[in-house]
Design a protein around this motif. Structure first.
Motif, short mmCIF file in Angstrom:
data_model
loop_
_atom_site.label_atom_id
_atom_site.label_comp_id
_atom_site.label_asym_id
_atom_site.label_seq_id
_atom_site.Cartn_x
_atom_site.Cartn_y
_atom_site.Cartn_z
N UNK A 178 -5.75 6.11 -2.18
CA UNK A 178 -5.92 7.56 -2.35
C UNK A 178 -7.19 8.02 -1.65
N UNK A 179 -8.25 7.24 -1.72
CA UNK A 179 -9.53 7.63 -1.10
C UNK A 179 -9.38 7.75 0.41
N UNK A 180 -8.76 6.75 1.03
CA UNK A 180 -8.69 6.73 2.50
C UNK A 180 -7.46 7.44 3.06
N UNK A 181 -6.33 7.39 2.33
CA UNK A 181 -5.10 7.96 2.89
C UNK A 181 -4.54 9.14 2.13
N UNK A 182 -5.06 9.40 0.95
CA UNK A 182 -4.53 10.49 0.15
C UNK A 182 -3.15 10.15 -0.39
N UNK A 183 -2.45 11.18 -0.81
CA UNK A 183 -1.12 10.94 -1.39
C UNK A 183 -0.04 10.78 -0.32
N UNK A 184 -0.39 11.06 0.92
CA UNK A 184 0.62 10.96 1.98
C UNK A 184 1.04 9.52 2.27
N UNK A 185 0.33 8.54 1.72
CA UNK A 185 0.71 7.14 1.95
C UNK A 185 1.68 6.63 0.88
N UNK A 186 2.26 7.54 0.08
CA UNK A 186 3.18 7.12 -0.97
C UNK A 186 4.38 6.38 -0.40
N UNK A 187 4.82 6.75 0.79
CA UNK A 187 5.99 6.12 1.39
C UNK A 187 5.76 4.63 1.67
N UNK A 188 4.51 4.25 1.92
CA UNK A 188 4.21 2.83 2.16
C UNK A 188 4.44 2.03 0.88
N UNK A 189 4.05 2.61 -0.26
CA UNK A 189 4.31 1.95 -1.54
C UNK A 189 5.81 1.88 -1.82
N UNK A 190 6.54 2.93 -1.44
CA UNK A 190 7.99 2.94 -1.61
C UNK A 190 8.65 1.85 -0.78
N UNK A 191 8.29 1.78 0.48
CA UNK A 191 8.87 0.77 1.38
C UNK A 191 8.54 -0.64 0.90
N UNK A 192 7.29 -0.86 0.52
CA UNK A 192 6.90 -2.19 0.02
C UNK A 192 7.63 -2.52 -1.27
N UNK A 193 7.76 -1.55 -2.16
CA UNK A 193 8.46 -1.79 -3.42
C UNK A 193 9.90 -2.18 -3.21
N UNK A 194 10.58 -1.45 -2.35
CA UNK A 194 11.98 -1.77 -2.06
C UNK A 194 12.10 -3.14 -1.42
N UNK A 195 11.20 -3.46 -0.50
CA UNK A 195 11.23 -4.76 0.18
C UNK A 195 11.00 -5.91 -0.81
N UNK A 196 10.00 -5.77 -1.68
CA UNK A 196 9.73 -6.84 -2.65
C UNK A 196 10.88 -7.00 -3.64
N UNK A 197 11.45 -5.90 -4.10
CA UNK A 197 12.57 -5.99 -5.03
C UNK A 197 13.78 -6.62 -4.36
#
Length: 120
Positions: free
Chosen positions: A38-57
């Motif tokens: 959040x500090x460096x990328x703000x909320x716009x990096x939410x998609x990276x968490x989404x992609x990583x979450x789907x990949x790990x699952x």
């Protein structure tokens, strides 16, 4: 003591304990990850968490190991949960509970469009 007394120790299943400890560490690791994201990328990096979450699952569904599969699932779910926490972190920054990135001051409510710091 005879070796018979230790026979039950060799038959114990430690996988639950390993998964629990790993889950605890993963959740603990995601707190600073969300804060830094959040500090460096703000909320716009939410998609990276989404992609990583789907990949790990997805990886957890195709992994046969009884310890690695649930750990991958925990990491994936932690990534997905981090999307919510990313937006909550922004609110915590706006409340002054966490430091604001001065380069992104305009992204927060009530902070104006330009940094209030002096240029040196």
């Amino acid at each position: 003591m005879s070796s018979n007394n230790f026979k039950h120790v060799r038959q114990m299943n430690f996988s639950g304990l390993i998964i629990a400890a790993t889950t605890f560490l993963v959740i603990g690791a995601f707190h600073p990850i969300v804060i830094k994201a959040e500090y460096y990328g703000g909320t716009r990096c939410w998609w990276a968490f989404l992609a990583a979450g789907i990949a790990f699952i997805a990886a957890s569904l195709f992994t046969e190991n009884d310890i690695i599969s649930p750990v991958l699932g925990v990491v994936g779910c932690s990534c997905l949960w981090s999307i919510l926490e990313l937006f909550e972190q922004k609110k915590r920054v706006e409340k002054g509970w966490f430091p604001m990135n001065p380069k992104r001051r305009s992204c927060y409510k009530g902070t104006g469009s330009a940094p209030n710091e002096k240029n040196e």
